[in-house]
Design an enzyme around this catalytic site. Structure first.
Site: not given
Ligand SMILES: Cc1cc2nc3c(=O)[nH]c(=O)nc-3n(C[C@H](O)[C@H](O)[C@H](O)COP(=O)(O)O)c2cc1C
Length: 320
Positions: A48, A94-95, A97-98, A158, A160-161, A196, A224-225, A301
């Site tokens: 979100d 995913n990429r 990109g904020f 991230s 992706n930036t 993070k 982690t990210n 995920t």
């Molecule tokens: C589609 C997608 C978008 C994400 N966007 C962000 C983001 O904007 N900022 C961020 O700190 N992490 C972002 N994440 C990373 C998640 O917050 C999380 O750190 C990462 O997916 C590992 O957790 P998981 O294995 O439960 O997905 C994103 C992950 C996914 C899959």
């Protein structure tokens, strides 16, 4: 989300959702960095991003929701397609990109929210902002969100930036966190400030992060990210390669993420709170992270693949 919003807006929708998806129990409650969490299972950043669905998501039993990553200006993010499911690996690449509508728009929505669920504000920088000016972007988001979030997460991890993760290096990271913490401490009631981190950091980079976190009196680490490592995927190499750049999340990330948590917990003798995120799908996954030294967990995920009852299912296991 369309379905959830519709259900929420029906006459008894909110109560129906809460009775199906929320689990309250005294043993789930946690107090961490001065905040009271009704349970330790949160929704991770990136789902979100724009704080569009806080009230609806709160009905799904999460103990807290991290919004963002938000940037000062709205931006589209990367071209589509930019999100790829690997269901056999319980993974996503995913990429994005904020992609977000900008921090100012989120502030308005956060002011109008009905629920008092704990909100984390995850902040970043715009793609067009060069790294040398990144601090300004983080400051802008920090100031705007200060009154409408409960804790902050500084996202420098991230993949992706372009070049964002260079901000995890010792000098830029230290400069950024000192500046934000000074801003924070200028308030009569500062907010918990967390960092993070990427799962791709080496042990010596982790040592630097820990040193800086302690020096700048951070409230904790979100670990982690997503990872840039593709090794955990069993999908056909050609398919994976054709997917292109991006971060892997879900099951393939689980082990590395837990290792990072264990490393930080051991090095800091458990004095630096950790929010665990990476590959959590079940109660056992969450327990693994807590036993490795985390205080709270987050899912992303897992929420995609397990569905809306994930927080309740994990909470049920934790009670047991
Ligand atoms: C589609 C997608 C978008 C994400 N966007 C962000 C983001 O904007 N900022 C961020 O700190 N992490 C972002 N994440 C990373 C998640 O917050 C999380 O750190 C990462 O997916 C590992 O957790 P998981 O294995 O439960 O997905 C994103 C992950 C996914 C899959």
């Amino acid at each position: 989300m369309r379905w959830l919003t519709k259900a929420y807006n029906l006459g008894f929708g909110k109560r129906y959702l809460e009775s199906n998806y929320c689990l309250n129990h005294p043993s789930l409650e946690r107090t961490l960095f001065g905040l009271h969490f009704k349970n330790p299972v949160g929704l991770a950043a990136g789902f979100d991003k724009d704080a569009m669905f806080i009230d609806e998501l709160a009905c799904l039993g999460f103990g807290f929701i991290e919004i963002g990553t938000l940037t000062p200006k709205a931006q589209d993010g990367n071209e589509k397609p930019r999100l790829f499911r690997f269901p056999d690996d319980a993974a996503i690449i995913n990429r994005m990109g904020f992609n977000n509508l900008g921090v100012d728009a989120a502030v308005i929505r956060l002011k109008n929210r009905k629920t008092n669920i704990i909100i984390g504000g995850n902040i970043g920088k715009n793609k067009i902002t060069p790294n040398e000016e990144a601090i300004k972007d983080y400051e802008y988001c920090f100031n705007k969100l200060f009154d409408v979030v409960d804790y902050f997460v500084v996202n420098v991890s991230s993949p992706n930036t372009p070049n964002l993760r260079e901000l995890q290096e010792k000098k830029p990271l230290s400069d950024l966190l000192i500046r934000l913490q000074n801003l924070n401490l200028s308030h009569p009631k500062p907010k918990p400030l967390l960092l993070k981190i990427a799962p791709d950091l080496s042990n010596s980079q982790l040592d630097d992060v820990i040193e800086i976190a302690i020096k700048t009196k951070l409230s904790g680490i979100v670990a982690t990210n997503t990872t840039i490592d593709r090794d955990g995927l069993t999908a056909d190499k050609e398919v994976v390669d054709n997917t292109g750049a991006g971060g892997v999340s879900g099951k393939p990330l689980k082990q590395r993420s837990t290792e990072i948590i264990r490393y930080i917990a051991k090095k800091t003798k458990g004095t630096l709170p950790i929010i665990a995120v990476g590959g959590i799908f079940t109660g056992d996954d969450a327990i693994e992270k807590l036993q490795a030294g985390a205080s709270l967990v987050q899912v992303y995920t897992g929420f995609i693949y397990e569905g809306p009852a994930i927080a309740k299912k994990i909470c049920k296991s934790l009670i047991k």
